[in-house]
Design an enzyme around this catalytic site. Structure first.
Site, PDB file in Angstrom:
ATOM      1  N   HIS A  75      59.358  -2.953  61.322  1.00 30.81           N
ATOM      2  CA  HIS A  75      58.581  -3.484  60.193  1.00 30.81           C
ATOM      3  C   HIS A  75      57.547  -4.467  60.711  1.00 30.81           C
ATOM      4  O   HIS A  75      57.790  -5.195  61.672  1.00 30.81           O
ATOM      5  CB  HIS A  75      59.478  -4.091  59.114  1.00 30.81           C
ATOM      6  CG  HIS A  75      60.327  -5.252  59.533  1.00 30.81           C
ATOM      7  ND1 HIS A  75      59.842  -6.538  59.603  1.00 30.81           N
ATOM      8  CD2 HIS A  75      61.643  -5.326  59.884  1.00 30.81           C
ATOM      9  CE1 HIS A  75      60.824  -7.349  59.964  1.00 30.81           C
ATOM     10  NE2 HIS A  75      61.922  -6.648  60.154  1.00 30.81           N
ATOM     11  N   GLU A  83      59.608  -4.978  54.473  1.00 31.31           N
ATOM     12  CA  GLU A  83      61.046  -4.928  54.783  1.00 31.31           C
ATOM     13  C   GLU A  83      61.740  -6.219  54.396  1.00 31.31           C
ATOM     14  O   GLU A  83      62.832  -6.208  53.823  1.00 31.31           O
ATOM     15  CB  GLU A  83      61.252  -4.648  56.276  1.00 31.31           C
ATOM     16  CG  GLU A  83      62.696  -4.289  56.651  1.00 31.31           C
ATOM     17  CD  GLU A  83      63.638  -5.471  56.818  1.00 31.31           C
ATOM     18  OE1 GLU A  83      64.851  -5.295  56.697  1.00 31.31           O
ATOM     19  OE2 GLU A  83      63.163  -6.604  57.071  1.00 31.31           O
ATOM     20  N   GLU A  84      61.097  -7.329  54.685  1.00 31.51           N
ATOM     21  CA  GLU A  84      61.748  -8.623  54.427  1.00 31.51           C
ATOM     22  C   GLU A  84      61.952  -8.868  52.932  1.00 31.51           C
ATOM     23  O   GLU A  84      62.760  -9.700  52.543  1.00 31.51           O
ATOM     24  CB  GLU A  84      60.937  -9.769  55.054  1.00 31.51           C
ATOM     25  CG  GLU A  84      60.848  -9.713  56.581  1.00 31.51           C
ATOM     26  CD  GLU A  84      62.179  -9.962  57.283  1.00 31.51           C
ATOM     27  OE1 GLU A  84      63.199 -10.183  56.614  1.00 31.51           O
ATOM     28  OE2 GLU A  84      62.180  -9.914  58.526  1.00 31.51           O
ATOM     29  N   ASP A 108      62.236 -10.568  65.376  1.00 31.21           N
ATOM     30  CA  ASP A 108      62.374  -9.819  64.113  1.00 31.21           C
ATOM     31  C   ASP A 108      61.007  -9.499  63.542  1.00 31.21           C
ATOM     32  O   ASP A 108      60.506 -10.258  62.735  1.00 31.21           O
ATOM     33  CB  ASP A 108      63.207 -10.659  63.138  1.00 31.21           C
ATOM     34  CG  ASP A 108      63.437  -9.962  61.807  1.00 31.21           C
ATOM     35  OD1 ASP A 108      63.259  -8.741  61.742  1.00 31.21           O
ATOM     36  OD2 ASP A 108      63.785 -10.646  60.833  1.00 31.21           O
ATOM     37  N   ASP A 137      55.982  -6.744  58.682  1.00 33.40           N
ATOM     38  CA  ASP A 137      55.976  -8.023  57.954  1.00 33.40           C
ATOM     39  C   ASP A 137      56.985  -8.980  58.592  1.00 33.40           C
ATOM     40  O   ASP A 137      57.899  -8.561  59.297  1.00 33.40           O
ATOM     41  CB  ASP A 137      56.304  -7.806  56.466  1.00 33.40           C
ATOM     42  CG  ASP A 137      57.668  -7.166  56.235  1.00 33.40           C
ATOM     43  OD1 ASP A 137      58.036  -6.246  56.994  1.00 33.40           O
ATOM     44  OD2 ASP A 137      58.388  -7.585  55.313  1.00 33.40           O
ATOM     45  N   GLU A 150      65.949  -1.760  63.517  1.00 33.17           N
ATOM     46  CA  GLU A 150      66.258  -3.042  64.128  1.00 33.17           C
ATOM     47  C   GLU A 150      67.744  -3.365  64.193  1.00 33.17           C
ATOM     48  O   GLU A 150      68.539  -2.956  63.358  1.00 33.17           O
ATOM     49  CB  GLU A 150      65.560  -4.169  63.376  1.00 33.17           C
ATOM     50  CG  GLU A 150      66.101  -4.385  61.978  1.00 33.17           C
ATOM     51  CD  GLU A 150      65.199  -5.304  61.159  1.00 33.17           C
ATOM     52  OE1 GLU A 150      64.842  -6.390  61.640  1.00 33.17           O
ATOM     53  OE2 GLU A 150      64.853  -4.924  60.031  1.00 33.17           O
ATOM     54  N   HIS A 189      64.286 -15.434  61.552  1.00 36.22           N
ATOM     55  CA  HIS A 189      63.997 -16.250  60.369  1.00 36.22           C
ATOM     56  C   HIS A 189      64.083 -17.760  60.651  1.00 36.22           C
ATOM     57  O   HIS A 189      63.971 -18.560  59.734  1.00 36.22           O
ATOM     58  CB  HIS A 189      64.905 -15.902  59.172  1.00 36.22           C
ATOM     59  CG  HIS A 189      64.818 -14.467  58.760  1.00 36.22           C
ATOM     60  ND1 HIS A 189      65.342 -13.998  57.582  1.00 36.22           N
ATOM     61  CD2 HIS A 189      64.253 -13.396  59.343  1.00 36.22           C
ATOM     62  CE1 HIS A 189      65.117 -12.693  57.487  1.00 36.22           C
ATOM     63  NE2 HIS A 189      64.456 -12.308  58.544  1.00 36.22           N
TER      64      HIS A 189
HETATM   65 ZN   LIG Z   1      63.785  -7.509  60.615  1.00 31.90          ZN
END
Ligand SMILES: [Zn+2]
Ligand SMILES: *[C@@H]1O[C@H](CO)[C@@H](O)[C@H](O)[C@H]1NC(C)=O
Ligand SMILES: *[C@@H]1O[C@H](CO)[C@@H](O)[C@H](O)[C@H]1NC(C)=O
Length: 392
Positions: A71, A138-139, A104, A73, A166, A364
């Site tokens: 992803h 995705e997030e 990520d 984003d 992932e 994150h």
């Molecule tokens: Zn991710």
């Protein structure tokens, strides 16, 4: 080689300074051109959420293809809490690359491309077509990208037979491989009861009913909590989590309210019988005295896990690759949600894997980083894995 590959990651991350997705798409177009691969941009939901697919055609394009998904984003940053600019992709003296998305999962998307580049240069050819996808949203849950995409005729035309997506970093030498996800249940109890003055002892109040529901839910939670605490072999993805996340209601301090709501975030492990769990919620609502409505913000059914035995030739090829590379892998259930679930939902086996061992888990988080060496090692790992799964 080191400079080239790290440079890639940096250029890509720099693109993220722009909040729009267009610079990412423009960057991927340039990559496709350099790799001499065709590129398609889809918009499964709207123009703000592109989904980019590069394609390397196989020698037998009629065979189901391999999808390498990532992803594009990322989650937001608090720049004041970072020691490096979060979109600068600065590399420190130890070789750590600091950037939002370094784990990520910009790293994986760029590793796919670097691996494909190396394989193409080496003159490799494969039986199966390989699609490399870069998705938005995705997030936020994938409802504006992967979820509608897997239901489209454009996706069906890709004829995907196996997907990689992932995983998570690991502080030890082991690399987790995710073959399933827990089932998300976000349940809201709308509890009505006798309303009236706060000075009375009214029967069947919303508060009493809420108390009963809480007691039941927390008792269930406690069992899972203790299971996890007392079984070192279990990780969070192996147990059911129940968390009270929101309580609402009330009018003022001396009034017994007619309605209170309680919101629970539940993630059901693979050992839970979902219809039984749902039936229990209704049973507890009835036992609490009735007048309770259940609403679900997410109520998905069970998604079958990806087979990790010799009934799944892609798993066998993946495992052979990691064995040959001497990697220690550990099969796990993903604790949160990723876009892999949408592939599994339409019957496509998918594994979640990010080759980042000896790396603190910082997705994150502030100061997300990845060591350049880990990144480069990952490129080699993907070369082997891609070669194997595209030859099944
Ligand atoms: Zn991710
Ligand atoms: C960021 O740092 C500030 C202090 O500089 C602190 O008050 C705040 O809680 C931090 N934010 C997060 C999300 O950790
Ligand atoms: C619920 O809370 C527990 C800790 O009590 C935590 O380990 C778990 O990750 C939480 N679950 C979710 C889905 O946030």
């Amino acid at each position: 080689m080191v400079c080239v590959a790290v440079g890639y990651l940096m250029i890509y991350l720099i693109n993220l300074i722009c909040v729009q997705s267009e610079p990412c798409v423009a960057f991927l177009r340039l990559q496709a051109k350099q790799l001499e691969l065709p590129i398609q941009v889809y918009y499964p939901a709207n123009e703000q959420n592109p989904l980019v697919v590069l394609t390397w055609q196989g020698l037998q394009p009629e065979l189901p293809s391999v999808l390498l998904n990532s992803h594009m984003d990322v989650v937001p940053v608090f720049p004041e809490n970072w020691t490096h600019p979060p979109f600068g992709a600065e590399i420190d003296q130890e070789g750590r690359i600091f950037a939002r998305g370094a784990q990520d999962m910009k790293c994986v998307g760029m590793q796919y491309l670097a691996a494909i580049r190396a394989l193409k240069r080496s003159g490799a050819t494969f039986k199966r077509t390989i699609h490399i996808s870069f998705v938005a949203d995705e997030e936020m849950g994938g409802r504006l990208a992967m979820l509608p995409f897997v239901d489209s005729k454009e996706f069906r035309a890709l004829n995907v037979g196996f997907g990689l997506d992932e995983g998570i970093a690991s502080a030890t030498s082991e690399i987790p491989v995710f073959y399933a996800e827990r089932t998300v249940r976000r349940v809201i109890f709308q509890i009505s009861g006798t309303a009236g003055h706060g000075s009375l002892l009214l029967p069947n109040t919303a508060g009493e009913k809420l108390s009963y529901i809480l007691e039941r839910m927390m008792a269930f939670r406690k069992v899972q909590f203790q299971r996890l605490a007392s079984s070192p072999e279990l990780s969070i993805g192996d147990v059911t989590t129940i968390n009270l996340t929101q309580v609402q209601g009330g009018v003022q301090g001396n009034v017994v309210p007619p309605l209170m709501t309680a919101f629970f975030d539940c993630r059901l492990a693979l050992d839970i019988k979902i219809p039984e769990f749902d039936a229990n919620l209704h049973k507890w609502a009835a036992e609490a005295g009735g007048g309770i409505e259940l609403e679900y913000e997410q109520k998905r059914g069970h998604i079958p896990p990806t087979a990790t035995d010799d009934t799944n030739p892609f798993w066998v090829a993946f495992k052979d690759a990691t064995d040959e590379l001497g990697l220690k892998i550990k099969l796990q259930v993903f604790p949160g949600g990723t876009d892999s679930r949408y592939l599994r939902q339409v019957g496509i086996p998918a594994l979640g894997f990010s080759p980042m061992n000896h790396t603190p888990v910082l997705l994150h988080d502030h100061d997300e980083f990845l060591h350049a060496e880990t990144y480069l090692k990952g490129v080699q790992i993907y070369q082997k894995i891609i070669s194997n799964v595209a030859c099944v």
